[in-house]
Design a protein around this motif. Structure first.
Motif, PDB file in Angstrom:
ATOM      1  N   LYS A 169      56.978 101.102 110.367  1.00 16.05           N
ATOM      2  CA  LYS A 169      58.126 100.674 109.559  1.00 16.05           C
ATOM      3  C   LYS A 169      58.115 101.354 108.198  1.00 16.05           C
ATOM      4  CE  LYS A 169      60.511  96.565 107.829  1.00 16.05           C
ATOM      5  NZ  LYS A 169      60.473  95.086 107.674  1.00 16.05           N
ATOM      6  N   ASP A 170      56.924 101.499 107.629  1.00 16.34           N
ATOM      7  CA  ASP A 170      56.790 102.162 106.332  1.00 16.34           C
ATOM      8  C   ASP A 170      57.224 103.624 106.429  1.00 16.34           C
ATOM      9  OD1 ASP A 170      55.987 102.155 103.571  1.00 16.34           O
ATOM     10  OD2 ASP A 170      54.263 103.364 104.159  1.00 16.34           O
ATOM     11  N   GLU A 173      61.018 103.696 106.484  1.00 15.54           N
ATOM     12  CA  GLU A 173      61.601 103.409 105.177  1.00 15.54           C
ATOM     13  C   GLU A 173      61.438 104.588 104.222  1.00 15.54           C
ATOM     14  OE1 GLU A 173      59.644  99.844 103.990  1.00 15.54           O
ATOM     15  OE2 GLU A 173      60.934  98.524 105.204  1.00 15.54           O
ATOM     16  N   GLU A 177      64.391 106.770 102.465  1.00 15.94           N
ATOM     17  CA  GLU A 177      64.421 106.799 101.005  1.00 15.94           C
ATOM     18  C   GLU A 177      64.343 108.218 100.457  1.00 15.94           C
ATOM     19  OE1 GLU A 177      61.711 105.181  97.229  1.00 15.94           O
ATOM     20  OE2 GLU A 177      61.262 104.523  99.284  1.00 15.94           O
TER      21      GLU A 177
END
Length: 210
Positions: A169-170, A173, A177
């Motif tokens: 998930k990181d 993201e 970003e």
């Protein structure tokens, strides 16, 4: 838009959706673990947007111009191969071929009439009966998913699985970003989702067991 542009777009979108399905089947052939329901559960809004973008790119100016034939024939220029009828016919035939490659129930015997019927059935608003049937089907599928047994390999603890899911998930993201190219970022996130399916199923199973 109602002179054929919408229908041509829907035809191209349907063909692209089937092409994605064929790619997923091919990718899973080595492991022999393809599951159609699991595939559709992973078909996200992001996947949908990618197919929309691809279908729009294939809508050539000549195709859009041809939609004015009934209303303003003087301004229409028709390039061979790009008229609305030709685009629709080609995409429908390709969709039938892709369905045959997928094979199995509902695909192996698909015809051009089936594809056209699918496109036509989405041209009208959903009735109350349609909505009730969709809700019923969704509940049944959810119940079936909960009762399915997942074979879990040994050696991974619940905490380790949670950390794997967190790191994935990181990654997604950070990609969203930092990367200015939205399409590339979405494709990357989709790939992460694909490879994480087994870990997520195993994590949910172990969490329920605990």
């Amino acid at each position: 838009m109602d002179q054929g542009v919408i229908r041509a777009f829907k035809t191209l979108y349907t063909r692209n959706a089937l092409a994605n399905l064929v790619s997923s089947v091919d990718a899973a052939q080595e492991d022999d673990d393809f599951n159609l329901k699991a595939y559709w559960r992973q078909y996200t809004i992001a996947t949908c947007l990618q197919n929309i973008q691809k279908a729009l790119q294939e809508m050539k100016p000549a195709t859009v111009s041809a939609s004015w034939k009934k209303l303003w024939p003087e301004v229409v220029y028709e390039d061979k191969g790009f008229t609305l009828a030709e685009i629709q016919h080609s995409a429908v035939q390709k969709a039938v071929q892709l369905a045959a490659i997928i094979g199995g129930e509902g695909f192996a015997d698909m015809t051009a009439d089936d594809v056209n019927e699918l496109l036509d059935c989405h041209s009208q608003p959903l009735t109350e009966e349609d909505l009730e049937e969709l809700i019923k089907s969704a509940k049944e599928e959810e119940e079936q998913q909960e009762t399915e047994e997942v074979v879990s390999p040994t050696g991974l603890t619940l905490e380790q699985l949670a950390e794997i899911c967190r790191l994935a998930k990181d990654l997604q993201e950070r990609s969203q970003e930092w990367d200015d190219d939205m399409v590339r970022s979405v494709q990357f996130c989709n790939k992460i989702d694909d490879v994480m399916t087994g870990y997520k199923l195993l994590f949910n199973q172990k969490k329920k067991q605990r």
